[in-house]
Design a protein around this motif. Structure first.
Motif, PDB file in Angstrom:
ATOM      1  N   LEU A  23     -47.942 -42.285  62.245  1.00  0.00           N
ATOM      2  CA  LEU A  23     -47.209 -43.549  62.330  1.00  0.00           C
ATOM      3  C   LEU A  23     -45.945 -43.497  61.495  1.00  0.00           C
ATOM      4  O   LEU A  23     -45.980 -43.177  60.306  1.00  0.00           O
ATOM      5  CB  LEU A  23     -48.099 -44.698  61.847  1.00  0.00           C
ATOM      6  CG  LEU A  23     -47.470 -46.079  61.757  1.00  0.00           C
ATOM      7  CD1 LEU A  23     -46.983 -46.556  63.123  1.00  0.00           C
ATOM      8  CD2 LEU A  23     -48.449 -47.067  61.169  1.00  0.00           C
ATOM      9  N   GLU A  24     -44.844 -43.799  62.140  1.00  0.00           N
ATOM     10  CA  GLU A  24     -43.544 -43.959  61.479  1.00  0.00           C
ATOM     11  C   GLU A  24     -43.154 -45.426  61.555  1.00  0.00           C
ATOM     12  O   GLU A  24     -43.261 -46.048  62.616  1.00  0.00           O
ATOM     13  CB  GLU A  24     -42.471 -43.127  62.183  1.00  0.00           C
ATOM     14  CG  GLU A  24     -42.518 -41.662  61.859  1.00  0.00           C
ATOM     15  CD  GLU A  24     -42.056 -41.350  60.443  1.00  0.00           C
ATOM     16  OE1 GLU A  24     -41.328 -42.154  59.842  1.00  0.00           O
ATOM     17  OE2 GLU A  24     -42.441 -40.288  59.942  1.00  0.00           O
ATOM     18  N   THR A  25     -42.722 -45.972  60.443  1.00  0.00           N
ATOM     19  CA  THR A  25     -42.249 -47.353  60.398  1.00  0.00           C
ATOM     20  C   THR A  25     -40.795 -47.354  59.952  1.00  0.00           C
ATOM     21  O   THR A  25     -40.378 -46.493  59.179  1.00  0.00           O
ATOM     22  CB  THR A  25     -43.091 -48.190  59.418  1.00  0.00           C
ATOM     23  OG1 THR A  25     -42.952 -47.633  58.113  1.00  0.00           O
ATOM     24  CG2 THR A  25     -44.551 -48.210  59.818  1.00  0.00           C
ATOM     25  N   LYS A  26     -40.039 -48.299  60.446  1.00  0.00           N
ATOM     26  CA  LYS A  26     -38.624 -48.393  60.071  1.00  0.00           C
ATOM     27  C   LYS A  26     -38.250 -49.845  59.835  1.00  0.00           C
ATOM     28  O   LYS A  26     -38.422 -50.688  60.696  1.00  0.00           O
ATOM     29  CB  LYS A  26     -37.710 -47.815  61.166  1.00  0.00           C
ATOM     30  CG  LYS A  26     -37.881 -46.334  61.371  1.00  0.00           C
ATOM     31  CD  LYS A  26     -37.453 -45.575  60.135  1.00  0.00           C
ATOM     32  CE  LYS A  26     -37.822 -44.118  60.264  1.00  0.00           C
ATOM     33  NZ  LYS A  26     -37.724 -43.390  59.036  1.00  0.00           N
ATOM     34  N   GLY A  27     -37.751 -50.111  58.635  1.00  0.00           N
ATOM     35  CA  GLY A  27     -37.220 -51.429  58.334  1.00  0.00           C
ATOM     36  C   GLY A  27     -35.751 -51.514  58.711  1.00  0.00           C
ATOM     37  O   GLY A  27     -35.267 -52.526  59.185  1.00  0.00           O
ATOM     38  N   ARG A  28     -35.060 -50.421  58.523  1.00  0.00           N
ATOM     39  CA  ARG A  28     -33.646 -50.326  58.869  1.00  0.00           C
ATOM     40  C   ARG A  28     -33.450 -48.968  59.522  1.00  0.00           C
ATOM     41  O   ARG A  28     -33.787 -47.934  58.955  1.00  0.00           O
ATOM     42  CB  ARG A  28     -32.791 -50.432  57.605  1.00  0.00           C
ATOM     43  CG  ARG A  28     -31.312 -50.299  57.852  1.00  0.00           C
ATOM     44  CD  ARG A  28     -30.520 -50.359  56.547  1.00  0.00           C
ATOM     45  NE  ARG A  28     -30.964 -49.415  55.546  1.00  0.00           N
ATOM     46  CZ  ARG A  28     -30.532 -48.154  55.459  1.00  0.00           C
ATOM     47  NH1 ARG A  28     -29.668 -47.685  56.330  1.00  0.00           N
ATOM     48  NH2 ARG A  28     -30.978 -47.356  54.505  1.00  0.00           N
ATOM     49  N   GLN A  63     -39.283 -52.726  62.273  1.00  0.00           N
ATOM     50  CA  GLN A  63     -39.692 -53.973  61.641  1.00  0.00           C
ATOM     51  C   GLN A  63     -39.537 -55.163  62.586  1.00  0.00           C
ATOM     52  O   GLN A  63     -40.441 -55.991  62.698  1.00  0.00           O
ATOM     53  CB  GLN A  63     -38.887 -54.222  60.364  1.00  0.00           C
ATOM     54  CG  GLN A  63     -39.331 -55.461  59.609  1.00  0.00           C
ATOM     55  CD  GLN A  63     -40.734 -55.342  59.052  1.00  0.00           C
ATOM     56  OE1 GLN A  63     -41.079 -54.329  58.463  1.00  0.00           O
ATOM     57  NE2 GLN A  63     -41.543 -56.357  59.220  1.00  0.00           N
ATOM     58  N   GLU A  64     -38.426 -55.243  63.291  1.00  0.00           N
ATOM     59  CA  GLU A  64     -38.231 -56.405  64.180  1.00  0.00           C
ATOM     60  C   GLU A  64     -39.227 -56.413  65.333  1.00  0.00           C
ATOM     61  O   GLU A  64     -39.676 -57.463  65.780  1.00  0.00           O
ATOM     62  CB  GLU A  64     -36.790 -56.482  64.704  1.00  0.00           C
ATOM     63  CG  GLU A  64     -36.347 -55.310  65.548  1.00  0.00           C
ATOM     64  CD  GLU A  64     -35.600 -54.246  64.758  1.00  0.00           C
ATOM     65  OE1 GLU A  64     -34.922 -53.428  65.412  1.00  0.00           O
ATOM     66  OE2 GLU A  64     -35.677 -54.209  63.524  1.00  0.00           O
ATOM     67  N   ASP A  65     -39.636 -55.224  65.806  1.00  0.00           N
ATOM     68  CA  ASP A  65     -40.655 -55.154  66.861  1.00  0.00           C
ATOM     69  C   ASP A  65     -42.018 -55.571  66.317  1.00  0.00           C
ATOM     70  O   ASP A  65     -42.777 -56.275  66.975  1.00  0.00           O
ATOM     71  CB  ASP A  65     -40.745 -53.742  67.449  1.00  0.00           C
ATOM     72  CG  ASP A  65     -39.503 -53.363  68.232  1.00  0.00           C
ATOM     73  OD1 ASP A  65     -38.767 -54.283  68.679  1.00  0.00           O
ATOM     74  OD2 ASP A  65     -39.255 -52.165  68.397  1.00  0.00           O
ATOM     75  N   TRP A  66     -42.329 -55.119  65.101  1.00  0.00           N
ATOM     76  CA  TRP A  66     -43.585 -55.501  64.468  1.00  0.00           C
ATOM     77  C   TRP A  66     -43.644 -57.015  64.292  1.00  0.00           C
ATOM     78  O   TRP A  66     -44.650 -57.644  64.600  1.00  0.00           O
ATOM     79  CB  TRP A  66     -43.743 -54.803  63.118  1.00  0.00           C
ATOM     80  CG  TRP A  66     -44.961 -55.252  62.382  1.00  0.00           C
ATOM     81  CD1 TRP A  66     -45.025 -56.134  61.349  1.00  0.00           C
ATOM     82  CD2 TRP A  66     -46.305 -54.834  62.647  1.00  0.00           C
ATOM     83  NE1 TRP A  66     -46.327 -56.282  60.947  1.00  0.00           N
ATOM     84  CE2 TRP A  66     -47.124 -55.507  61.728  1.00  0.00           C
ATOM     85  CE3 TRP A  66     -46.876 -53.968  63.575  1.00  0.00           C
ATOM     86  CZ2 TRP A  66     -48.512 -55.329  61.704  1.00  0.00           C
ATOM     87  CZ3 TRP A  66     -48.257 -53.791  63.547  1.00  0.00           C
ATOM     88  CH2 TRP A  66     -49.048 -54.464  62.627  1.00  0.00           C
ATOM     89  N   ASP A  67     -42.556 -57.599  63.816  1.00  0.00           N
ATOM     90  CA  ASP A  67     -42.513 -59.044  63.615  1.00  0.00           C
ATOM     91  C   ASP A  67     -42.740 -59.792  64.926  1.00  0.00           C
ATOM     92  O   ASP A  67     -43.422 -60.811  64.962  1.00  0.00           O
ATOM     93  CB  ASP A  67     -41.178 -59.465  63.001  1.00  0.00           C
ATOM     94  CG  ASP A  67     -41.030 -59.010  61.561  1.00  0.00           C
ATOM     95  OD1 ASP A  67     -42.042 -58.671  60.921  1.00  0.00           O
ATOM     96  OD2 ASP A  67     -39.875 -58.975  61.082  1.00  0.00           O
ATOM     97  N   ARG A  68     -42.189 -59.266  65.998  1.00  0.00           N
ATOM     98  CA  ARG A  68     -42.314 -59.906  67.305  1.00  0.00           C
ATOM     99  C   ARG A  68     -43.712 -59.718  67.911  1.00  0.00           C
ATOM    100  O   ARG A  68     -44.240 -60.613  68.545  1.00  0.00           O
ATOM    101  CB  ARG A  68     -41.250 -59.351  68.251  1.00  0.00           C
ATOM    102  CG  ARG A  68     -41.103 -60.118  69.540  1.00  0.00           C
ATOM    103  CD  ARG A  68     -39.967 -59.611  70.416  1.00  0.00           C
ATOM    104  NE  ARG A  68     -40.267 -58.305  70.962  1.00  0.00           N
ATOM    105  CZ  ARG A  68     -39.654 -57.159  70.636  1.00  0.00           C
ATOM    106  NH1 ARG A  68     -38.688 -57.156  69.748  1.00  0.00           N
ATOM    107  NH2 ARG A  68     -39.995 -56.014  71.180  1.00  0.00           N
ATOM    108  N   LYS A  69     -44.343 -58.562  67.695  1.00  0.00           N
ATOM    109  CA  LYS A  69     -45.600 -58.223  68.362  1.00  0.00           C
ATOM    110  C   LYS A  69     -46.852 -58.466  67.524  1.00  0.00           C
ATOM    111  O   LYS A  69     -47.955 -58.483  68.067  1.00  0.00           O
ATOM    112  CB  LYS A  69     -45.588 -56.742  68.767  1.00  0.00           C
ATOM    113  CG  LYS A  69     -44.551 -56.417  69.799  1.00  0.00           C
ATOM    114  CD  LYS A  69     -44.538 -54.929  70.078  1.00  0.00           C
ATOM    115  CE  LYS A  69     -43.477 -54.574  71.091  1.00  0.00           C
ATOM    116  NZ  LYS A  69     -43.464 -53.128  71.372  1.00  0.00           N
TER     117      LYS A  69
END
Length: 85
Positions: A23-28, A63-69
């Motif tokens: 898993l890779e996560t990206k805030g920016r 991050q924006e996808d996580w917030d949405r989903k």
């Protein structure tokens, strides 16, 4: 010089003795992130093709996808279904 010298994934998730998710996560997002994610997907495909003892699956979330989903995510299976690269 444009090469990815070294990269360490954010999380290595083991769901069974032979099944791993990377898993890779990206805030920016940076310019190199797209190449890193493509390389991660390629690495998993290459390793899976070269052996059959273990299965590696790449996951990527911004991050924006996580917030949405995240309201739709109740289990790790939900994460996998929404985020497989």
């Amino acid at each position: 010089n444009g090469n990815i010298a070294s990269d360490y994934p954010d999380f290595l998730i083991k769901t069974s003795p032979t099944t791993f998710f990377i898993l890779e996560t990206k805030g920016r997002e940076d310019l190199d992130d797209v190449r890193k994610i493509k390389r991660l997907a390629s690495w998993c495909a290459d390793v899976n093709a070269a052996q059959s003892d273990y299965t590696y699956t790449p996951l990527y979330i911004k991050q924006e996808d996580w917030d949405r989903k995240r309201g739709d995510i109740k289990t790790f299976v939900d994460v996998v279904q929404l985020l497989v690269v």
